[in-house]
Design a protein around this motif. Structure first.
Motif, short mmCIF file in Angstrom:
data_model
loop_
_atom_site.label_atom_id
_atom_site.label_comp_id
_atom_site.label_asym_id
_atom_site.label_seq_id
_atom_site.Cartn_x
_atom_site.Cartn_y
_atom_site.Cartn_z
N GLN A 59 -1.74 7.71 11.16
CA GLN A 59 -2.97 6.95 10.96
C GLN A 59 -3.99 7.70 10.11
O GLN A 59 -4.82 7.07 9.45
N LEU A 117 -5.56 7.52 4.45
CA LEU A 117 -6.23 6.41 5.13
C LEU A 117 -6.94 5.48 4.15
O LEU A 117 -6.88 4.24 4.31
N LYS A 131 -4.44 3.16 2.49
CA LYS A 131 -3.93 2.14 3.41
C LYS A 131 -4.96 1.04 3.63
O LYS A 131 -4.60 -0.15 3.72
N ARG A 132 -6.23 1.39 3.68
CA ARG A 132 -7.26 0.38 3.85
C ARG A 132 -7.35 -0.53 2.62
O ARG A 132 -7.56 -1.75 2.75
N ALA A 182 -4.49 -2.88 2.83
CA ALA A 182 -4.68 -3.86 3.90
C ALA A 182 -5.66 -4.96 3.48
O ALA A 182 -5.47 -6.13 3.83
N THR A 204 -0.04 1.40 8.21
CA THR A 204 -0.62 0.58 7.14
C THR A 204 -0.92 -0.83 7.65
O THR A 204 -2.01 -1.38 7.41
N GLN A 233 -4.01 -1.27 9.76
CA GLN A 233 -5.25 -1.53 9.04
C GLN A 233 -5.43 -3.03 8.78
O GLN A 233 -6.56 -3.51 8.74
N GLU A 243 -6.96 -4.40 11.92
CA GLU A 243 -8.37 -4.05 12.06
C GLU A 243 -9.26 -4.88 11.14
O GLU A 243 -10.40 -5.18 11.48
N GLN A 244 -8.76 -5.26 9.97
CA GLN A 244 -9.56 -6.01 9.01
C GLN A 244 -9.35 -7.52 9.10
O GLN A 244 -10.05 -8.28 8.43
#
Length: 362
Positions: free
Chosen positions: A175, A179, A182-183, A186, A206, A209, A212-213
């Protein structure tokens, strides 16, 4: 001198060579046929040590051939005795260690274990025990110590190097790597999701993310990731489905027949997944055999397969391959330093989208 007759046998430790002189045996008589002699059998005054020396010399001079050439059976027995004696002495010498050596060897052995595993990539416990002449339990304790120090990764039946392709990183390690990239990937993947879609998110960092979004939309999300389930549990409009199955603690992922059976019940429209490497000839690979098998099954079920990986995975191979490049409908990736590296992949993957990476990650 007349030798008297004796009614009682001589003691078993009597000198047979001296009997040749006292009993006047013929030259060449085998030793086993000479009567047993003891100093007590001599007449008074004849138990002088000189008598024994003379008798032995006489026996050797008159029976030289018999003394020098024992029979075959005797020579075989003597050879066996000497062989086992040498073997026993060699065993004692080879196993002996001084107190100083016993105090130093564990640290030196552990350093050698690390060097061996890094050179070979992996090693079995039993092979290391034979290599360093210690017990399997000793090697297991060494591997536990080295694993706790972060010098290698303990596995069932042995250990592997930190950078070995079969090594599966923990969820926490994955994670925090790349990062920002990956964001960025995503964000682009979330844009591809439409209301009422049925999507599957694998247990990669990945796709975590993406969870999370992901906004609170009316859609169905299937996942085998425990972390994604925790993130999406508060989204009221999302129909969240966990696959269930066997939980792997390191990756926090559900795998096994139960997970695959759950996925077969759904019509998966979009499959978002990642991997540990992508290779032009072999395809996409994983470090976990269980996760590779699950992803291969979802690829067969899904309408659209969307692969997410940053450019650090390019031309890398992990232990288990699960997808051919022709099975990928879209590949979201960050631009590599040499854009020409992607040209061979464009002939096999239907669509490749380059997602700009944040400047501080390059």
């Amino acid at each position: 001198m007349k030798i008297p007759a004796f009614a009682h046998p001589a003691p078993p430790h009597a000198n047979r060579f001296a009997a040749a002189y006292c009993f006047r045996q013929a030259p060449g008589t085998p030793i086993r046929q000479i009567p047993t002699f003891h100093p007590a059998h001599l007449p008074k005054g004849t138990n002088d040590p000189v008598i024994h020396f003379v008798s032995v010399a006489y026996r050797i001079s008159t029976s030289r051939q018999t003394c020098r050439k024992p029979d075959v059976d005797t020579r075989i027995r003597i050879g066996k005795y000497w062989f086992f004696l040498y073997f026993f002495l060699f065993f004692l010498i080879s196993r002996w260690r001084s107190p100083f050596d016993r105090a130093v060897i564990p640290q030196q052995r552990q350093r050698n274990i690390v060097e061996t595993i890094h050179a070979q990539g992996a090693a079995r416990t039993i092979d290391l025990a034979e290599r360093f002449s210690v017990t399997v339990e000793t090697i297991r304790r060494d591997l536990e110590i080295l694993h706790s120090e972060g010098l290698l990764v303990r596995t069932h039946g042995g250990a592997i190097a930190i950078d070995h392709p079969t090594r599966q990183q923990t969820a926490g390690e994955r994670q925090i790597q790349n990062l920002a990239r990956k964001r960025a990937l995503a964000r682009r993947a979330v844009e591809m999701i439409q209301p009422r879609d049925i999507v599957f998110l694998d247990a990669s960092s990945t796709t975590l993310q993406i969870a999370e979004q992901l906004p609170d939309l009316e859609l169905t999300v299937l996942t085998n990731s425990l972390d994604a389930l925790e993130v999406l549990a508060t989204r009221t409009d999302i129909n969240l489905v966990g696959t269930g199955g066997h939980l792997v603690s390191d990756s926090r992922a559900f795998v096994g027949h139960v997970a695959i059976a759950t996925l077969r019940r759904y019509h998966i429209q979009k499959f978002f997944f990642s991997g540990n490497g992508i290779d032009l000839k072999r395809g996409i690979s994983e470090t976990s055999e269980e996760q590779a098998g699950l992803k291969a099954e979802v690829l067969r079920l899904a309408e659209e397969a969307i692969f997410l990986s940053d450019d650090s995975k390019l031309n890398h191979r992990a232990a288990f391959f699960f997808a051919q490049l022709e099975q990928v409908d879209c590949w979201l990736t960050t631009p590599p330093q040499d854009p020409r590296l992607l040209d061979p992949y464009r002939n096999k993957i239907r669509r490749i989208e380059l997602v700009p990476a944040p400047p501080d990650t390059k």
